[in-house]
Design an enzyme around this catalytic site. Structure first.
Site, PDB file in Angstrom:
ATOM      1  CG  ASP A   1       3.477   0.519  10.095  1.00 45.46           C
ATOM      2  OD1 ASP A   1       2.491   1.108   9.850  1.00 45.46           O
ATOM      3  OD2 ASP A   1       4.624   0.976   9.820  1.00 45.46           O
TER       4      ASP A   1
ATOM      5  CE  LYS B   1      -1.734   1.452   4.306  1.00 44.40           C
ATOM      6  NZ  LYS B   1      -1.324   3.074   4.479  1.00 44.40           N
ATOM      7  CG  ASN B   2       2.565   2.753   3.495  1.00 41.17           C
ATOM      8  OD1 ASN B   2       1.212   2.929   3.548  1.00 41.17           O
ATOM      9  ND2 ASN B   2       2.935   2.399   4.741  1.00 41.17           N
TER      10      ASN B   2
ATOM     11  CG  ASP C   1      -3.752   4.556   9.658  1.00 42.34           C
ATOM     12  OD1 ASP C   1      -4.779   4.276   9.253  1.00 42.34           O
ATOM     13  OD2 ASP C   1      -2.668   4.360   9.221  1.00 42.34           O
TER      14      ASP C   1
ATOM     15  NE  ARG D   1       0.137  10.472   7.274  1.00 42.79           N
ATOM     16  CZ  ARG D   1      -0.113  11.696   7.683  1.00 42.79           C
ATOM     17  NH1 ARG D   1      -1.228  12.420   8.297  1.00 42.79           N
ATOM     18  NH2 ARG D   1       0.941  12.584   7.623  1.00 42.79           N
TER      19      ARG D   1
HETATM   20  N1  EPU Z   1       6.632  13.706  11.451  1.00 43.57           N
HETATM   21  C1  EPU Z   1       6.744  15.172  11.900  1.00 43.57           C
HETATM   22  N2  EPU Z   1       6.555  16.124  10.847  1.00 43.57           N
HETATM   23  C2  EPU Z   1       6.508  15.860   9.415  1.00 43.57           C
HETATM   24  C3  EPU Z   1       6.328  14.322   9.207  1.00 43.57           C
HETATM   25  C4  EPU Z   1       6.735  13.284  10.182  1.00 43.57           C
HETATM   26  O1  EPU Z   1       6.669  15.445  13.035  1.00 43.57           O
HETATM   27  O2  EPU Z   1       6.344  16.508   8.394  1.00 43.57           O
HETATM   28  C5  EPU Z   1       6.829  13.044  12.537  1.00 43.57           C
HETATM   29  C6  EPU Z   1       5.543  12.025  12.890  1.00 43.57           C
HETATM   30  O3  EPU Z   1       4.572  12.632  13.531  1.00 43.57           O
HETATM   31  C7  EPU Z   1       6.107  10.834  13.323  1.00 43.57           C
HETATM   32  C8  EPU Z   1       7.505  10.694  12.825  1.00 43.57           C
HETATM   33  O4  EPU Z   1       7.868  11.835  12.078  1.00 43.57           O
HETATM   34  O5  EPU Z   1       6.438  10.802  14.657  1.00 43.57           O
HETATM   35  C9  EPU Z   1       7.580   9.504  11.594  1.00 43.57           C
HETATM   36  O6  EPU Z   1       6.490   9.859  10.685  1.00 43.57           O
HETATM   37  P1  EPU Z   1       6.622   9.459   9.052  1.00 43.57           P
HETATM   38  O7  EPU Z   1       6.478  10.641   8.441  1.00 43.57           O
HETATM   39  O8  EPU Z   1       7.824   8.579   8.868  1.00 43.57           O
HETATM   40  O9  EPU Z   1       5.463   8.658   9.082  1.00 43.57           O
HETATM   41  P2  EPU Z   1       4.523   8.567   7.797  1.00 43.57           P
HETATM   42  O10 EPU Z   1       5.489   9.047   6.579  1.00 43.57           O
HETATM   43  O11 EPU Z   1       3.463   9.383   8.067  1.00 43.57           O
HETATM   44  C10 EPU Z   1       4.616   6.280   6.806  1.00 43.57           C
HETATM   45  C11 EPU Z   1       3.609   5.335   6.472  1.00 43.57           C
HETATM   46  C12 EPU Z   1       3.258   4.694   7.842  1.00 43.57           C
HETATM   47  C13 EPU Z   1       4.283   4.079   8.750  1.00 43.57           C
HETATM   48  C14 EPU Z   1       5.227   5.238   8.820  1.00 43.57           C
HETATM   49  C15 EPU Z   1       6.673   4.752   9.471  1.00 43.57           C
HETATM   50  C16 EPU Z   1       2.772   5.948   4.352  1.00 43.57           C
HETATM   51  C17 EPU Z   1       1.353   6.601   3.623  1.00 43.57           C
HETATM   52  N3  EPU Z   1       2.732   5.889   5.854  1.00 43.57           N
HETATM   53  O12 EPU Z   1       3.888   7.182   7.490  1.00 43.57           O
HETATM   54  O13 EPU Z   1       2.241   3.619   7.449  1.00 43.57           O
HETATM   55  O14 EPU Z   1       3.907   3.646   9.879  1.00 43.57           O
HETATM   56  O15 EPU Z   1       5.753   5.720   7.614  1.00 43.57           O
HETATM   57  O16 EPU Z   1       7.205   3.593   8.890  1.00 43.57           O
HETATM   58  O17 EPU Z   1       3.781   5.540   3.895  1.00 43.57           O
HETATM   59  C18 EPU Z   1       0.259   2.276   7.651  1.00 43.57           C
HETATM   60  O18 EPU Z   1       0.565   1.889   6.404  1.00 43.57           O
HETATM   61  O19 EPU Z   1      -0.763   2.078   8.351  1.00 43.57           O
HETATM   62  C19 EPU Z   1       0.959   3.222   7.899  1.00 43.57           C
HETATM   63  C20 EPU Z   1       0.671   4.215   9.338  1.00 43.57           C
END
Ligand code: EPU
Length: 434
Positions: free
Chosen positions: A305, A22-23, A117, A93
């Site tokens: 995850d 998915k991601n 989420d 997202r």
């Molecule tokens: N963060 C910030 N500011 C930002 C971006 C992130 O403070 O601008 C913080 C977040 O709040 C968090 C940390 O950085 O504390 C890490 O977040 P990250 O940005 O890595 O997560 P994400 O990119 O929003 C993706 C996956 C998630 C997965 C995480 C970690 C997607 C769409 N989502 O999220 O997947 O858990 O990376 O590997 O790629 C899922 O598939 O259910 C899922 C939640």
């Protein structure tokens, strides 16, 4: 709202194939809009998030055509619309990822704050700051981002934390920017690398260094290409945990050892067994389950995850296990429902099990102590987020008696025919449509 009725306990046995990630899918489809030429994808997962992603891309000018089983072609001759429709933006997202194609091809982007989420505040400040550094003008009004740029410039960006989507977003932006972009303290999750490989096939020049820095030389244009979406390593690990938690034996086709290294180590320490084959991994219980301490972190560490399904497994292990969540501050929202099922899990706002993390003084309950083994019992539960939902399913399959799981649409966003798949593996699951 669909409901799943699960009668347990049943060990999961048999063979299952993991779908495309998915991601990865959502970022690859977005990246394909950086060119007006067609891109073709195989191993596209048949999940709700694919439909949402296609709808967002189509709203901005893409034409998505199914070209076979799990095959999709995406062509975006023009991007006439600058705004991501609010009704679509709240569904996952992805909307903020549209900045790169919109700014490069339209010069303007109107992006409502994202949904997704409920596992923490999930800000996008790193994304927006990166775009500002690349020369974009960013304004926020009533939870909508208004971004403009007359072409983006290369920049030297250091992420405050190795965010997966911020890295991916800036990678896409940098490919067509004027000059060189450094993305330091970047995420190097396999999904991020997969995106970089796809962009390279489109004509981008992307290097990365051992210190987690991406270096991107901007090019004038990208072209169409084809790509096979990598199998979902989150789903693969969830199924591995489910096999061991239920005392079953599963062959997970498409599970790759290289992307699951840390998970497999933790599984072995708990007492789970696995055998690696060329086309997948067999998971089973190799002896009594033992307690362990795990800490989630960025790649190549133990993924955030993986921890909810792993927590169910730990409820079946002898002794006191510790989980320290260092990626998302509210990732333990799923615990209260597991407690209803009899799980002995306590949450703490301190950093348990070793290192200090950035949530140490935040008051967020980001450490868990799991005592086991506990006999889980069926309960009525509702799904707060995608991974939590799958976790409840595993718990329900382990539990004695009937569980009623509400809000299953959230699960359908990330898992292909989850009820049928688990039924094929021996679980007693029925879906009721309300
Ligand atoms: N963060 C910030 N500011 C930002 C971006 C992130 O403070 O601008 C913080 C977040 O709040 C968090 C940390 O950085 O504390 C890490 O977040 P990250 O940005 O890595 O997560 P994400 O990119 O929003 C993706 C996956 C998630 C997965 C995480 C970690 C997607 C769409 N989502 O999220 O997947 O858990 O990376 O590997 O790629 C899922 O598939 O259910 C899922 C939640």
């Amino acid at each position: 709202m669909d409901t799943l009725i699960v009668d347990g306990p049943t060990p999961l046995r048999g063979e299952i194939e993991v779908a495309g990630a998915k991601n990865s899918m959502s970022k690859l489809l977005t990246a394909s809009m950086l060119t007006s030429e067609p891109c073709s994808f195989s191993n596209v997962p048949a999940i709700g998030d694919t439909e949402i992603t296609k709808a967002i891309c189509e709203a901005l000018g893409a034409r998505c055509t199914e070209t076979g089983a799990k095959a999709l072609s995406v062509e975006t001759p023009e991007m006439p619309v600058a705004a991501v429709p609010a009704a679509l933006a709240v569904q996952n997202r992805l909307s903020v990822m549209m900045l790169a194609p919109l700014l490069h091809r339209h010069g303007r982007a109107v992006v409502p704050a994202a949904g997704g989420d409920r596992i923490g505040p999930r800000p996008v400040d790193f994304h927006l700051e990166g775009y500002r550094m690349m020369g974009a003008r960013v304004e926020t009004l009533d939870d909508v981002y208004y971004v403009e740029a007359d072409g983006l410039n290369g920049a030297d960006v250091t992420l405050p934390y190795p965010s997966v989507t911020a890295t991916e977003n800036l990678l896409m932006a940098a490919t067509l920017a004027r000059g060189r972009t450094y993305i330091r303290n970047a995420a190097i999750e396999p999904e991020v690398v997969d995106l970089a490989l796809f962009l390279q096939k489109m004509g981008a020049i992307i290097d990365y260094q051992v210190d987690r820095t991406f270096i991107v030389e901007g090019v004038a244009a990208l072209s169409g290409t084809s790509h096979a979406i990598m199998p979902d390593r989150l789903v693969a690990a969830s199924l591995g945990a489910a096999a061991v938690a239920t005392g079953g034996d599963l062959f997970v086709r498409g599970a790759h050892q290289g992307e699951l290294l840390t998970f497999l180590n933790a599984l072995r320490r708990v007492g789970g067994g696995f055998e690696v084959a060329g086309d997948g991994i067999r998971f089973f219980r190799s002896g009594p389950l033992r307690s362990i301490a795990v800490e989630t972190t960025v790649h190549p560490g133990f993924m955030t995850d993986w921890q909810p399904p792993f927590a169910v497994l730990l409820t079946q292990a002898e002794g006191m296990s510790v989980i320290h969540e260092t990626v998302f501050e509210d990732r333990f929202v799923y615990v209260s429902e597991l407690q209803k099922m009899g799980a002995d899990i306590e949450l703490y706002d301190t950093c348990l099990g070793g290192s200090e993390c950035r949530f140490g003084a935040s008051g967020h309950r980001h450490s868990a102590v799991v005592k086991g083994p506990t006999a889980l019992r069926g309960a009525e539960i509702s799904v707060p987020d995608l991974r939590a939902g799958f976790t409840y399913l595993i718990a329900a399959v382990c539990a004695a008696g009937r569980s009623v799981i509400r809000g299953v649409e959230e699960l359908d966003r990330g898992y292909e025919q989850i009820d049928k798949s688990l039924r094929d593996l021996g679980a007693a699951i029925e879906r009721k449509r309300d």
